[in-house]
Scaffold this motif. Structure first.
Motif, short mmCIF file in Angstrom:
data_model
loop_
_atom_site.label_atom_id
_atom_site.label_comp_id
_atom_site.label_asym_id
_atom_site.label_seq_id
_atom_site.Cartn_x
_atom_site.Cartn_y
_atom_site.Cartn_z
N VAL A 122 0.85 -1.19 0.00
CA VAL A 122 0.00 0.00 0.00
C VAL A 122 0.89 1.24 0.00
CG1 VAL A 122 -1.54 1.36 1.48
CG2 VAL A 122 -1.96 -1.09 1.15
N THR A 123 0.49 2.25 -0.75
CA THR A 123 1.13 3.56 -0.65
C THR A 123 0.08 4.58 -0.22
OG1 THR A 123 2.67 5.09 -1.75
CG2 THR A 123 0.78 4.30 -3.06
N LEU A 124 0.53 5.58 0.52
CA LEU A 124 -0.38 6.54 1.16
C LEU A 124 -0.44 7.84 0.38
CD1 LEU A 124 -2.09 7.38 3.68
CD2 LEU A 124 0.07 8.14 4.71
N HIS A 125 -1.66 8.33 0.20
CA HIS A 125 -1.85 9.68 -0.35
C HIS A 125 -2.56 10.53 0.70
CE1 HIS A 125 -2.90 13.08 -2.87
NE2 HIS A 125 -4.15 12.94 -2.46
N ASN A 126 -1.92 11.62 1.10
CA ASN A 126 -2.55 12.60 1.96
C ASN A 126 -3.02 13.78 1.12
OD1 ASN A 126 -2.19 11.54 4.71
ND2 ASN A 126 0.00 11.77 4.30
N SER A 127 -4.26 14.15 1.26
CA SER A 127 -4.76 15.29 0.50
C SER A 127 -4.14 16.58 1.02
CB SER A 127 -6.28 15.38 0.60
OG SER A 127 -6.67 15.78 1.90
N CYS A 128 -4.18 17.62 0.20
CA CYS A 128 -3.67 18.92 0.62
C CYS A 128 -4.40 19.42 1.87
CB CYS A 128 -3.83 19.93 -0.52
SG CYS A 128 -2.95 19.46 -2.03
N THR A 129 -5.71 19.21 1.91
CA THR A 129 -6.49 19.64 3.07
C THR A 129 -6.11 18.86 4.32
OG1 THR A 129 -8.33 20.22 1.62
CG2 THR A 129 -8.82 20.01 3.96
N LEU A 134 -5.92 19.80 8.64
CA LEU A 134 -6.30 18.85 9.68
C LEU A 134 -5.10 18.14 10.31
CD1 LEU A 134 -9.50 17.21 8.14
CD2 LEU A 134 -9.30 19.24 9.58
N ASP A 135 -3.91 18.48 9.90
CA ASP A 135 -2.69 17.99 10.55
C ASP A 135 -2.58 16.47 10.59
OD1 ASP A 135 -1.81 20.60 11.11
OD2 ASP A 135 -3.00 20.67 12.94
N HIS A 136 -2.90 15.82 9.47
CA HIS A 136 -2.65 14.38 9.40
C HIS A 136 -1.15 14.10 9.47
CE1 HIS A 136 -6.60 12.64 7.57
NE2 HIS A 136 -6.83 13.44 8.59
N GLU A 137 -0.38 14.90 8.76
CA GLU A 137 1.08 14.89 8.79
C GLU A 137 1.53 16.34 8.67
OE1 GLU A 137 2.73 12.48 5.67
OE2 GLU A 137 2.06 10.58 6.55
N PRO A 140 4.80 19.73 3.99
CA PRO A 140 6.22 19.61 3.64
C PRO A 140 7.01 20.90 3.78
CG PRO A 140 4.82 19.51 1.69
CD PRO A 140 3.92 19.39 2.86
N GLU A 141 6.33 22.05 3.72
CA GLU A 141 7.04 23.32 3.84
C GLU A 141 7.36 23.70 5.28
OE1 GLU A 141 2.59 24.31 3.40
OE2 GLU A 141 4.04 22.91 2.52
N ASP A 169 3.83 13.99 -1.26
CA ASP A 169 3.11 15.11 -0.67
C ASP A 169 2.62 16.13 -1.69
OD1 ASP A 169 5.55 16.13 -1.39
OD2 ASP A 169 6.22 16.61 0.63
N GLU A 170 2.92 15.92 -2.97
CA GLU A 170 2.46 16.86 -3.99
C GLU A 170 0.98 16.64 -4.29
OE1 GLU A 170 4.80 16.95 -7.51
OE2 GLU A 170 6.66 17.41 -6.44
N CYS A 171 0.29 17.72 -4.61
CA CYS A 171 -1.12 17.67 -4.98
C CYS A 171 -1.34 16.78 -6.19
CB CYS A 171 -1.62 19.10 -5.25
SG CYS A 171 -3.35 19.21 -5.78
#
Length: 242
Positions: A122-129, A134-137, A140-141, A169-171
Protein backbone atom coordinates in the motif's frame (compact mmCIF):
# COMPACT_ATOMS: atom_id res chain seq x y z
CA UNK A 1 -20.57 7.96 22.30
CA UNK A 2 -23.60 8.93 20.20
CA UNK A 3 -22.24 9.82 16.77
CA UNK A 4 -23.91 11.46 13.80
CA UNK A 5 -22.49 9.99 10.59
CA UNK A 6 -21.90 12.73 8.02
CA UNK A 7 -21.40 11.21 4.55
CA UNK A 8 -20.36 13.58 1.72
CA UNK A 9 -22.72 13.69 -1.24
CA UNK A 10 -20.21 12.23 -3.74
CA UNK A 11 -19.49 9.29 -1.44
CA UNK A 12 -23.23 8.68 -1.04
CA UNK A 13 -23.65 8.70 -4.82
CA UNK A 14 -20.54 6.88 -6.03
CA UNK A 15 -18.71 5.20 -3.14
CA UNK A 16 -21.29 3.85 -0.73
CA UNK A 17 -18.92 1.07 0.37
CA UNK A 18 -16.80 3.82 1.97
CA UNK A 19 -19.78 5.07 3.97
CA UNK A 20 -20.65 1.52 5.01
CA UNK A 21 -17.06 0.80 6.06
CA UNK A 22 -17.02 3.99 8.15
CA UNK A 23 -20.29 3.02 9.84
CA UNK A 24 -19.15 -0.53 10.55
CA UNK A 25 -15.79 0.60 11.91
CA UNK A 26 -17.37 3.07 14.33
CA UNK A 27 -19.90 0.48 15.46
CA UNK A 28 -17.14 -2.10 16.01
CA UNK A 29 -15.59 0.44 18.37
CA UNK A 30 -18.79 0.38 20.42
CA UNK A 31 -20.30 3.72 19.40
CA UNK A 32 -23.99 4.34 18.75
CA UNK A 33 -23.98 5.66 15.19
CA UNK A 34 -26.92 7.28 13.42
CA UNK A 35 -27.19 8.45 9.82
CA UNK A 36 -29.65 11.33 9.34
CA UNK A 37 -31.30 10.36 6.07
CA UNK A 38 -32.19 13.87 4.88
CA UNK A 39 -28.62 15.20 5.02
CA UNK A 40 -27.33 16.83 1.84
CA UNK A 41 -24.17 18.61 0.67
CA UNK A 42 -22.39 20.61 3.38
CA UNK A 43 -22.03 23.55 1.00
CA UNK A 44 -18.33 23.19 0.26
CA UNK A 45 -18.51 23.42 -3.58
CA UNK A 46 -20.66 26.56 -3.41
CA UNK A 47 -18.49 28.10 -0.70
CA UNK A 48 -15.28 27.41 -2.61
CA UNK A 49 -16.79 29.01 -5.71
CA UNK A 50 -17.65 32.17 -3.78
CA UNK A 51 -21.38 31.58 -3.38
CA UNK A 52 -21.30 31.96 0.39
CA UNK A 53 -24.87 33.19 0.80
CA UNK A 54 -26.16 30.16 -1.10
CA UNK A 55 -24.61 27.89 1.58
CA UNK A 56 -26.90 29.14 4.31
CA UNK A 57 -29.85 26.83 3.63
CA UNK A 58 -27.72 23.66 3.58
CA UNK A 59 -25.94 24.85 6.73
CA UNK A 60 -29.28 25.28 8.46
CA UNK A 61 -30.17 21.72 7.46
CA UNK A 62 -26.81 20.54 8.81
CA UNK A 63 -27.68 22.05 12.19
CA UNK A 64 -31.09 20.35 12.23
CA UNK A 65 -29.50 17.00 11.38
CA UNK A 66 -26.50 17.00 13.68
CA UNK A 67 -27.13 19.37 16.57
CA UNK A 68 -28.13 16.63 19.04
CA UNK A 69 -25.10 14.36 18.67
CA UNK A 70 -22.04 14.20 20.90
CA UNK A 71 -19.80 14.05 17.82
CA UNK A 72 -20.16 14.28 14.05
CA UNK A 73 -17.76 12.05 12.07
CA UNK A 74 -17.09 12.28 8.34
CA UNK A 75 -14.75 10.31 6.03
CA UNK A 76 -13.59 13.41 4.11
CA UNK A 77 -11.00 16.00 5.13
CA UNK A 78 -12.18 18.67 2.71
CA UNK A 79 -15.80 18.51 3.88
CA UNK A 80 -14.74 18.67 7.54
CA UNK A 81 -12.44 21.59 6.77
CA UNK A 82 -15.37 23.47 5.24
CA UNK A 83 -17.68 22.73 8.15
CA UNK A 84 -15.11 23.54 10.82
CA UNK A 85 -13.17 26.44 9.30
CA UNK A 86 -15.14 28.04 6.48
CA UNK A 87 -18.85 27.67 7.26
CA UNK A 88 -21.13 29.92 9.29
CA UNK A 89 -22.28 27.00 11.44
CA UNK A 90 -22.53 27.47 15.23
CA UNK A 91 -19.24 27.04 17.07
CA UNK A 92 -20.57 24.09 19.07
CA UNK A 93 -21.25 22.04 15.92
CA UNK A 94 -18.01 23.06 14.24
CA UNK A 95 -16.01 22.01 17.30
CA UNK A 96 -17.53 18.52 17.50
CA UNK A 97 -17.19 17.69 13.80
CA UNK A 98 -14.30 15.32 13.12
CA UNK A 99 -12.70 13.76 10.08
CA UNK A 100 -12.43 9.98 10.49
CA UNK A 101 -8.63 9.70 10.81
CA UNK A 102 -8.37 12.43 13.44
CA UNK A 103 -11.34 10.97 15.34
CA UNK A 104 -9.76 7.52 15.43
CA UNK A 105 -6.29 8.83 16.28
CA UNK A 106 -7.06 11.74 18.61
CA UNK A 107 -10.34 10.74 20.28
CA UNK A 108 -10.61 6.94 20.16
CA UNK A 109 -6.89 6.15 20.31
CA UNK A 110 -4.80 3.91 18.07
CA UNK A 111 -4.68 1.06 20.60
CA UNK A 112 -8.48 0.79 20.61
CA UNK A 113 -8.77 -0.09 16.92
CA UNK A 114 -10.40 -3.46 16.18
CA UNK A 115 -8.32 -6.16 14.45
CA UNK A 116 -7.90 -5.71 10.70
CA UNK A 117 -6.01 -7.58 7.99
CA UNK A 118 -5.04 -6.22 4.58
CA UNK A 119 -2.19 -8.28 3.12
CA UNK A 120 -1.14 -5.94 0.30
CA UNK A 121 1.51 -3.42 -0.64
CA UNK A 122 0.00 0.00 0.00
CA UNK A 123 1.13 3.56 -0.65
CA UNK A 124 -0.38 6.54 1.16
CA UNK A 125 -1.85 9.68 -0.35
CA UNK A 126 -2.55 12.60 1.96
CA UNK A 127 -4.76 15.29 0.50
CA UNK A 128 -3.67 18.92 0.62
CA UNK A 129 -6.49 19.64 3.07
CA UNK A 130 -5.54 16.73 5.32
CA UNK A 131 -1.98 18.06 5.48
CA UNK A 132 -2.58 21.78 5.80
CA UNK A 133 -5.89 22.02 7.62
CA UNK A 134 -6.30 18.85 9.68
CA UNK A 135 -2.69 17.99 10.55
CA UNK A 136 -2.65 14.38 9.40
CA UNK A 137 1.08 14.89 8.79
CA UNK A 138 3.24 18.03 8.80
CA UNK A 139 2.94 20.01 5.57
CA UNK A 140 6.22 19.61 3.64
CA UNK A 141 7.04 23.32 3.84
CA UNK A 142 7.10 23.22 7.65
CA UNK A 143 10.33 22.51 9.51
CA UNK A 144 8.79 20.49 12.34
CA UNK A 145 9.29 16.95 13.69
CA UNK A 146 7.56 14.34 11.57
CA UNK A 147 4.40 12.58 12.73
CA UNK A 148 1.66 10.76 10.84
CA UNK A 149 -1.81 9.95 12.06
CA UNK A 150 -2.81 7.76 9.08
CA UNK A 151 0.48 5.83 9.25
CA UNK A 152 -0.07 5.18 12.94
CA UNK A 153 -3.50 3.73 12.14
CA UNK A 154 -2.26 1.67 9.20
CA UNK A 155 0.56 0.23 11.33
CA UNK A 156 -2.14 -1.65 13.26
CA UNK A 157 -3.32 -3.54 10.15
CA UNK A 158 -1.96 -7.08 9.88
CA UNK A 159 -0.21 -7.98 6.62
CA UNK A 160 -0.11 -4.42 5.29
CA UNK A 161 3.20 -3.37 3.73
CA UNK A 162 3.55 0.40 3.35
CA UNK A 163 5.69 1.50 0.41
CA UNK A 164 6.69 5.04 -0.49
CA UNK A 165 5.74 7.07 -3.54
CA UNK A 166 8.22 9.68 -4.75
CA UNK A 167 7.04 13.24 -3.97
CA UNK A 168 3.93 11.79 -2.32
CA UNK A 169 3.11 15.11 -0.67
CA UNK A 170 2.46 16.86 -3.99
CA UNK A 171 -1.12 17.67 -4.98
CA UNK A 172 -2.76 15.16 -7.31
CA UNK A 173 -4.50 17.95 -9.22
CA UNK A 174 -8.07 17.43 -8.10
CA UNK A 175 -8.68 20.41 -5.84
CA UNK A 176 -12.46 20.34 -6.29
CA UNK A 177 -13.42 23.22 -8.58
CA UNK A 178 -9.75 23.55 -9.64
CA UNK A 179 -10.18 20.39 -11.73
CA UNK A 180 -12.96 22.18 -13.63
CA UNK A 181 -11.48 25.66 -13.97
CA UNK A 182 -7.96 24.37 -14.77
CA UNK A 183 -8.79 21.05 -16.38
CA UNK A 184 -5.61 20.64 -18.44
CA UNK A 185 -3.30 21.41 -15.52
CA UNK A 186 -5.36 19.15 -13.25
CA UNK A 187 -5.17 16.26 -15.72
CA UNK A 188 -1.39 16.53 -16.06
CA UNK A 189 -0.90 16.69 -12.30
CA UNK A 190 -3.03 13.56 -12.02
CA UNK A 191 -0.94 11.80 -14.66
CA UNK A 192 2.27 12.66 -12.82
CA UNK A 193 0.83 11.46 -9.53
CA UNK A 194 -0.40 8.06 -10.74
CA UNK A 195 2.82 7.43 -12.70
CA UNK A 196 4.82 7.83 -9.49
CA UNK A 197 2.37 5.62 -7.61
CA UNK A 198 2.79 2.93 -10.27
CA UNK A 199 6.58 3.14 -9.94
CA UNK A 200 6.35 2.58 -6.19
CA UNK A 201 5.36 -1.06 -6.63
CA UNK A 202 2.17 -0.59 -4.62
CA UNK A 203 -0.96 -2.62 -5.30
CA UNK A 204 -3.25 -0.12 -3.57
CA UNK A 205 -3.32 3.60 -2.94
CA UNK A 206 -5.03 4.46 0.34
CA UNK A 207 -6.23 7.88 1.41
CA UNK A 208 -8.66 9.57 3.78
CA UNK A 209 -10.04 11.60 0.86
CA UNK A 210 -12.09 9.72 -1.70
CA UNK A 211 -12.35 12.84 -3.88
CA UNK A 212 -8.59 12.70 -4.55
CA UNK A 213 -8.81 8.97 -5.20
CA UNK A 214 -11.68 9.52 -7.65
CA UNK A 215 -9.45 11.88 -9.64
CA UNK A 216 -6.44 9.56 -9.43
CA UNK A 217 -8.43 6.47 -10.44
CA UNK A 218 -9.67 8.29 -13.53
CA UNK A 219 -6.12 9.35 -14.39
CA UNK A 220 -4.81 5.81 -13.92
CA UNK A 221 -7.56 4.34 -16.12
CA UNK A 222 -6.88 6.85 -18.92
CA UNK A 223 -3.18 6.00 -18.92
CA UNK A 224 -3.51 2.23 -18.65
CA UNK A 225 -2.17 1.98 -15.10
CA UNK A 226 -3.58 -0.98 -13.15
CA UNK A 227 -3.87 0.49 -9.65
CA UNK A 228 -6.46 0.01 -6.93
CA UNK A 229 -7.75 2.97 -4.90
CA UNK A 230 -9.33 2.50 -1.46
CA UNK A 231 -10.39 4.73 1.40
CA UNK A 232 -8.58 4.22 4.69
CA UNK A 233 -11.89 3.24 6.33
CA UNK A 234 -12.07 0.21 4.05
CA UNK A 235 -8.55 -0.89 5.03
CA UNK A 236 -9.09 -0.35 8.77
CA UNK A 237 -12.38 -2.26 8.54
CA UNK A 238 -10.93 -5.19 6.58
CA UNK A 239 -11.76 -8.19 8.77
CA UNK A 240 -8.95 -10.47 9.79
CA UNK A 241 -11.07 -13.53 8.90
CA UNK A 242 -12.26 -12.19 5.52
Amino acid sequence: MRIGLFIPCFIDLFYRDVGIATLELLERLGHAVEYPTDQTCCGQPMGNAGFVAECRSVEALFVRNFDGFEAVVCPSASCVHHVRNKSALPDAIRAKTYELVEFLHDVVGVDALPPACFAHRVTLHNSCTALRSLDHEPAPELNVPFFSKPRALLARVAGLQLVETERADECCGFGGTFSVSEAAVSARMGQDKVSRQDASGAEFVVSADMSCLMHQAGSAARHGIAMNYVHIAQVLNAKADA
